[in-house]
Scaffold this motif. Sequence first.
Motif, PDB file in Angstrom:
ATOM      1  N   PHE A   1       5.496  -0.721   0.706  1.00 26.89           N
ATOM      2  CA  PHE A   1       6.733  -1.343   0.218  1.00 26.89           C
ATOM      3  C   PHE A   1       6.946  -2.682   0.917  1.00 26.89           C
ATOM      4  O   PHE A   1       7.266  -3.696   0.286  1.00 26.89           O
ATOM      5  CB  PHE A   1       7.917  -0.406   0.472  1.00 26.89           C
ATOM      6  N   LYS A   2       6.748  -2.697   2.243  1.00 29.94           N
ATOM      7  CA  LYS A   2       6.879  -3.937   3.014  1.00 29.94           C
ATOM      8  C   LYS A   2       5.783  -4.941   2.635  1.00 29.94           C
ATOM      9  O   LYS A   2       6.024  -6.153   2.557  1.00 29.94           O
ATOM     10  CB  LYS A   2       6.807  -3.627   4.504  1.00 29.94           C
TER      11      LYS A   2
ATOM     12  N   TYR B   1       6.166   3.360   2.984  1.00 31.27           N
ATOM     13  CA  TYR B   1       6.966   2.337   3.673  1.00 31.27           C
ATOM     14  C   TYR B   1       6.121   1.092   3.955  1.00 31.27           C
ATOM     15  O   TYR B   1       6.577  -0.046   3.741  1.00 31.27           O
ATOM     16  CB  TYR B   1       7.523   2.891   4.983  1.00 31.27           C
ATOM     17  N   SER B   2       4.895   1.311   4.443  1.00 28.65           N
ATOM     18  CA  SER B   2       3.999   0.186   4.738  1.00 28.65           C
ATOM     19  C   SER B   2       3.731  -0.644   3.498  1.00 28.65           C
ATOM     20  O   SER B   2       3.811  -1.884   3.523  1.00 28.65           O
ATOM     21  CB  SER B   2       2.684   0.697   5.326  1.00 28.65           C
TER      22      SER B   2
ATOM     23  N   VAL C   1       5.212   9.193   3.692  1.00 26.69           N
ATOM     24  CA  VAL C   1       6.372   8.337   3.962  1.00 26.69           C
ATOM     25  C   VAL C   1       5.933   7.060   4.672  1.00 26.69           C
ATOM     26  O   VAL C   1       6.357   5.950   4.318  1.00 26.69           O
ATOM     27  CB  VAL C   1       7.421   9.088   4.808  1.00 26.69           C
TER      28      VAL C   1
END
Length: 318
Positions: free
Chosen positions: A219-220, A216-217, A212
């Motif tokens: 995606f950013k 998330y990292s 996760v």
Amino acid sequence: MEPGNITRVSEFLLLGLAEEPELQPLIFGLFLSMYLITVFGNLLIVLAVSSDPHLHTPMYYFFSNLSFVDICFTSNTIPKMLVNIQTQSKAITYEGCITQMYFFTLFAELDVCLLTVMAYDRFVAICHPLHYMVIMHPRLCGLLVLVSWIMCVLISLLHSLMVLRLSFCTDLEIPHFFCELNQMIQLACSDTFLSNVVMYFAAVLNAGGSLVGIFYSYFKILSSICAMSSSQGKYKAFSTCASHLLVVSLFYLTSLGVYLSSAVTHSSQSSAEASVMYTVVTPMLNPFIYSLRNKDIKGALKRLVRRSSLCIGLEDFQ
């Protein structure tokens, strides 16, 4: 199982990857070569990062820690396997098996944690470049590594305590080349419900939480890269993440492949063969992945070799 049939276990038998005697010299030579390449390659990375001031940055600090963990990861399993092949013995003591299982779990968990920390480092570098050195200061980097070690030590200790409370009967053959947690639990003849719950809960908590965080990292990171107007800036930003993304993909895909192959074939031997990918091949490839396209690492390695050659030359001269 009646109490009378349960005896104190003194040793287990590691069945290895193949039973055929004619294959043993080939397996010995192959794994010895891969082990030496893994240790030498990762040791070079650790020495290059520690000795070169240009590499005293958070990214290379985390990478050197990953290289050190990879050395320990393979050194925990391969030497014992090589000794067993050389001596034509499959035995490992009960204490040795528990110790090997503990350190294997510890270093596997550390790999996961360090890959997550490295993803966070890349996220800060690309999404908050102006505040990178303020956020990723040495104290935070040291704290992230320390917390990873403490958490993984406690998780591994919990797994070991769960296995120590299990009873083993007459079937003491482990269809693997090392003492793996899941194989140990399957081998027990006492109730393994609690051990299985702890094992799967820890796997979901650590591996799932890590995925996760990594997703998330990235995606950013991808959002920030897409928002850049300069194609050169996009390429430079992506190139700084490419090596880490490849290492993450290699580690997780091979690990996932092991458990999927085990679930599909229901064969412990197939699982043992597939596990070679993430226990041996991935740690061996990591130094090459990070150094082949990295000018900083290649420059540091050249300077390290040059200094070593100079020192050897001075010793010969004296």
